[in-house]
Design an enzyme around this catalytic site. Sequence first.
Site, short mmCIF file in Angstrom:
data_model
loop_
_atom_site.label_atom_id
_atom_site.label_comp_id
_atom_site.label_asym_id
_atom_site.label_seq_id
_atom_site.Cartn_x
_atom_site.Cartn_y
_atom_site.Cartn_z
CE LYS A 167 -0.92 0.66 4.93
NZ LYS A 167 -1.55 0.28 6.09
NE ARG A 198 -6.27 -0.43 11.25
CZ ARG A 198 -5.33 -0.82 10.68
NH1 ARG A 198 -4.45 0.21 10.16
NH2 ARG A 198 -4.86 -2.12 9.99
#
Length: 361
Positions: free
Chosen positions: A36, A131
């Site tokens: 990413k 998260r």
Amino acid sequence: MNLPRIDIDLGKIAHNTRRLKKLYGSQDINIIGVTKVIAGNPIIADILVKNGIEILADSRISNIIKMRKAGIRAQYLLLRTPALSQVEEVVIHAHISLNSELAVLKKLSEYALRNHMIHKVVLMVELGDLREGIMPSEMNAIVKEVLNLDGLALIGIGTNLACFGGISPDADKMNELSSIAIRLEEKFKITLAMVSGGNSANYNWFTSSKNTGRINSLRLGESIFLGREALCRRPIPGLFTDIFTLLAEVIEAKRKPSQPYGEVYQNANGDIPRFKNKGLMNRAVLAIGTQDVMVSGITPKQKITVLGASSDHLLIDNGKTSLKVGDTVAFDLNYSALLRVFNTPCIAKNTINQYECESIL
């Protein structure tokens, strides 16, 4: 070549990949290459695969599609929990996905069946970073449901730490994840092929552990590309930390006051800036700005000082280098700055040391 640009040393990426595979492989931990930060750049992804990475992980389906269209042969893992709106794309383009929501898993099952495919899933466990992740107390119920969903193959569990809450993936957290894996295997009579302990923040845990338990997988981006662990950003011995160099061109060089003058309001970034009066200084303007890079994440290689930036201009104190219009200024980048650079089309991507890389594969 056009400026601004980022120079990418492929030979050093190959070196870091091999060293990390050997390091973690010594304890039977497989590393997944996280793409990413390089926006799924196929040239770089190819280097990872040629140096032993079997699974490439990205948080964006568009990046996975880009790498697959470029012919990069690997297993592809979607890092970010799939959105309901993209479930069919996930099934078609990603072999594996990380999951924490039963509603999403049911949709993955539906589209996997519709497309006559088996989609592999890893269930994420919440261990404190807050998260994504299923609370440990809810794992039994979720696993029971997932095992009854046709079209899905539960291949493992994982956790994410240090990314949002800054929580360390220490021995206690990794022992907890190992214990959860063992309990699930015993209760449901299954084998979890992947127990993914985290990311580049796991280096300190790994080097201080005599027993890594059931952890057999880590998802690495920062360690590969910046040669650092992700808790304190310390360099990892034997790895290159200078793989990427950001280059920007001087478009103005003048002697001006050090302090803006006039009535002060918000600037382009929404801040009300304050500057010390240092008298006249040699200032330069570079053709790069906040839409291109996270300015707080770059460090100049020359003896200059970054004063600030607007969307398209970077301002520097040029007092010690006597830069002139047309000169180039070089910067090192941290992870966040690198992420921004690779996701803007306005910065040219220039690979170097391709021959050196190929000669040592």
